[in-house]
Design an enzyme around this catalytic site. Structure first.
Site, short mmCIF file in Angstrom:
data_model
loop_
_atom_site.label_atom_id
_atom_site.label_comp_id
_atom_site.label_asym_id
_atom_site.label_seq_id
_atom_site.Cartn_x
_atom_site.Cartn_y
_atom_site.Cartn_z
N LYS A 4 -14.24 1.03 4.76
CA LYS A 4 -13.18 0.15 4.26
C LYS A 4 -13.46 -1.32 4.63
O LYS A 4 -13.48 -2.21 3.78
CB LYS A 4 -11.83 0.60 4.83
N GLU A 12 -4.11 -5.94 -5.45
CA GLU A 12 -2.80 -6.31 -5.97
C GLU A 12 -2.98 -6.70 -7.43
O GLU A 12 -3.98 -7.32 -7.79
CB GLU A 12 -2.23 -7.49 -5.18
N GLY A 53 -14.74 -20.87 -6.84
CA GLY A 53 -13.43 -21.52 -6.92
C GLY A 53 -12.97 -22.07 -5.59
O GLY A 53 -13.79 -22.58 -4.80
N CYS A 61 -5.70 -9.29 2.44
CA CYS A 61 -6.81 -8.46 2.96
C CYS A 61 -8.05 -9.25 3.37
O CYS A 61 -8.44 -9.22 4.54
CB CYS A 61 -7.20 -7.42 1.93
N VAL A 81 0.84 -1.21 0.00
CA VAL A 81 0.00 0.00 0.00
C VAL A 81 0.87 1.25 0.00
O VAL A 81 0.66 2.17 -0.80
CB VAL A 81 -0.94 0.00 1.24
N ASN A 83 -14.67 -4.56 2.00
CA ASN A 83 -13.96 -5.83 1.84
C ASN A 83 -14.81 -7.00 2.33
O ASN A 83 -14.83 -8.06 1.70
CB ASN A 83 -12.63 -5.79 2.61
C1 UDX Z 1 -8.74 -6.78 -2.03
C2 UDX Z 1 -9.79 -5.71 -2.39
O1 UDX Z 1 -10.35 -6.01 -3.66
C3 UDX Z 1 -9.16 -4.32 -2.38
O2 UDX Z 1 -10.16 -3.34 -2.63
C4 UDX Z 1 -8.54 -4.09 -1.01
O3 UDX Z 1 -7.94 -2.83 -0.92
C5 UDX Z 1 -7.53 -5.17 -0.68
O4 UDX Z 1 -8.15 -6.46 -0.78
P1 UDX Z 1 -6.76 -8.06 -3.28
O5 UDX Z 1 -6.58 -8.80 -2.00
O6 UDX Z 1 -5.56 -7.52 -3.97
O7 UDX Z 1 -7.75 -6.81 -3.06
O8 UDX Z 1 -7.45 -9.05 -4.30
P2 UDX Z 1 -8.88 -9.27 -4.97
O9 UDX Z 1 -8.75 -9.06 -6.42
O10 UDX Z 1 -9.94 -8.53 -4.28
O11 UDX Z 1 -9.06 -10.85 -4.72
C6 UDX Z 1 -9.05 -11.41 -3.40
C7 UDX Z 1 -9.22 -12.90 -3.44
O12 UDX Z 1 -10.54 -13.25 -3.85
C8 UDX Z 1 -8.29 -13.64 -4.42
O13 UDX Z 1 -7.79 -14.81 -3.79
C9 UDX Z 1 -9.18 -14.01 -5.59
O14 UDX Z 1 -8.75 -15.17 -6.24
C10 UDX Z 1 -10.51 -14.23 -4.86
N1 UDX Z 1 -11.68 -14.03 -5.72
C11 UDX Z 1 -11.93 -12.81 -6.26
C12 UDX Z 1 -12.54 -15.10 -5.97
O15 UDX Z 1 -12.33 -16.23 -5.49
N2 UDX Z 1 -13.64 -14.87 -6.75
C13 UDX Z 1 -13.92 -13.67 -7.30
O16 UDX Z 1 -14.95 -13.57 -7.99
C14 UDX Z 1 -13.04 -12.61 -7.06
#
Ligand code: UDX
Length: 435
Positions: free
Chosen positions: A202, A153, A251, A258, A11, A206
């Protein structure tokens, strides 16, 4: 106005580089001197698409430092981006935030605006203020604000520079004006609120996204039992504008730094304030169950795991990153080696991080490409949906394998294409083929 960033993790570094891109002079501070030395040499501590290029472009505008005095003397606003990792009971460990507040307090001699950017529980700003009052000189003026980040990310740069919204919790017009100035070049609505509201936005965002994922994973289980197709369910549900298609991919569950931590921390906050957050406990439980459900799919087709060879495709918690924190791959591979299976693992970016996190194990073999992983394997396990897996040469792969089985934890392959090649294909929440 010069901006300060304390804590140069994912971040913090993205924040520092993006503010520099917007024209600000930025002072990025981290206590880890090694990290600072590397950054001065333009060596990044992690992979994030586009970050290196943007850092090089704005290098002159960013000062990497490790001394608090230098940070305070040169900046008017300090963004706190230090880590807030989970404690064993799920609560957020705020010791780094406390430490940062204390350090700032002891060193300030003029007005400074301290901004929470890391994810913190509601009421953290209150604690920052109390701590500041305790340690700061009585005649110096300071304020606290909350400006949570919503960076993913893999797309953090875009998320920062082109956000859906900017959330700012402030307590004075002076602080609001500072933020109007900081974000004047951003094309996004700014929601000004009180600090508690910003803090909750926030965590609530999430937790809601994690809820969507666990919800669709629960539906995927029902689809598997009844012969329905979860991808069609998600598509049709998603066309309802009130629901939306994003974050409805079924999945092996959510990982990363996060969602797992924020969901747990948020229901702990609920508990602390006497509010029943059972919904989020279920979200968390469903997510944890994804691992065993995936392992049971392996057993359904291969019966015994012992001595079987698995081509594990993907270790990162999602594509576009080298991060393996809370990645399902860690738990799935652990389960397989516990039962004496052999994993030949491959990921285009996350191999080193996985090695560091998982440690040495004689049943885990690191290979340099996806085809190598498949040699003499009994099944391919897809754990991250990298594009190169979707576009692999499956004709060639079939020749390499002992038994042509694919268990797709991310629903990233085209069933019809795989069917033609006569693989046994087991996706998530939908019909596969050959079994
Ligand atoms: C997340 C939030 O999206 C972001 O706004 C916050 O600031 C930090 O946390 P991030 O952890 O980078 O971001 O990844 P994200 O793309 O949100 O995916 C999180 C997890 O969910 C991943 O393991 C992804 O594989 C999973 N996921 C995401 C699913 O299993 N299904 C989905 O439809 C979307």
């Amino acid at each position: 106005m010069n901006l300060g960033v304390m804590g140069l993790g994912h971040v913090g570094l993205v924040t520092a580089v993006c503010f520099a891109e917007k024209g600000f002079k930025v002072y990025g501070m981290d206590k880890d001197k090694n990290r600072i030395e590397n950054l001065k040499k333009k060596v990044l501590p992690f992979y994030e698409p586009g970050l290196k290029e943007l850092l090089l472009k704005n290098f002159e505008k960013i000062h990497f430092i490790s001394e608090i005095k230098e940070l305070i003397n040169n900046t008017d606003v300090i963004f706190l981006c230090v880590g807030t990792p989970p404690l064993p009971d799920g609560k957020a460990d705020l010791s780094q935030v406390e430490d940062a507040s204390r350090e700032i307090a002891k060193n300030i001699d003029k007005y400074v605006l301290i901004v929470e950017k890391s994810t913190v529980p509601v009421k953290t700003a209150e604690w920052i203020k109390k701590t500041m009052k305790l340690y700061a000189r009585k005649d110096v003026d300071f304020e606290v604000a909350s400006n949570p980040e919503f960076l993913r990310e893999g797309s953090a740069i875009k998320d920062f520079l082109e956000p859906d919204r900017i959330v700012v919790g402030v307590e004075s017009e002076r602080a609001q004006k500072i933020f109007e100035e900081i974000y004047r070049d951003f094309n996004a609505p700014i929601i000004f609120t009180d600090i508690e509201t910003a803090e909750i936005i926030k965590h609530a965002s999430n937790a809601f996204l994690a809820t969507k994922i666990s919800f669709i994973n629960m539906i995927a289980d029902l689809c598997e039992k009844t012969g329905a197709d979860v991808m069609k369910v998600a598509e049709a549900m998603g066309l309802d504008k009130r629901i939306g298609r994003e974050f409805l991919n079924a999945g092996i569950g959510y990982g990363g730094s996060c969602f797992p931590k924020d969901v747990k921390a948020f229901y702990r906050i609920g508990e602390e304030h006497g509010v029943d957050f059972n919904l989020l406990k279920c979200v968390d439980k469903i997510n944890e169950q994804r691992i065993e459900k995936f392992v049971s799919k392996i057993k359904k087709v291969l019966w015994i795991i012992k001595d079987k060879v698995f081509a594990v495709w993907g270790l990162a918690f999602k594509p576009g990153t080298d991060d393996v924190r809370e990645a399902p791959s860690l738990k799935i591979i652990k389960r397989i080696v516990e039962e004496k299976g052999i994993c030949k693992v491959y990921d285009p970016y996350a191999m080193n991080n996985f090695k560091r996190e998982f440690g040495e194990n004689e049943n885990v073999i690191y290979v340099s490409d996806l085809y190598e992983a498949c040699k003499s394997s009994h099944a391919i396990l897809i754990l991250t949906e990298w594009d190169e897996f979707k576009n692999a040469d499956f004709r060639k792969i079939k020749e390499l394998m002992e038994t042509p089985i694919i268990i797709d934890g991310r629903n990233c392959l085209d069933v019809e294409k795989i069917k033609e090649l006569e693989f046994i294909y087991i996706p998530t929440g939908r019909k596969g083929c050959g079994f």
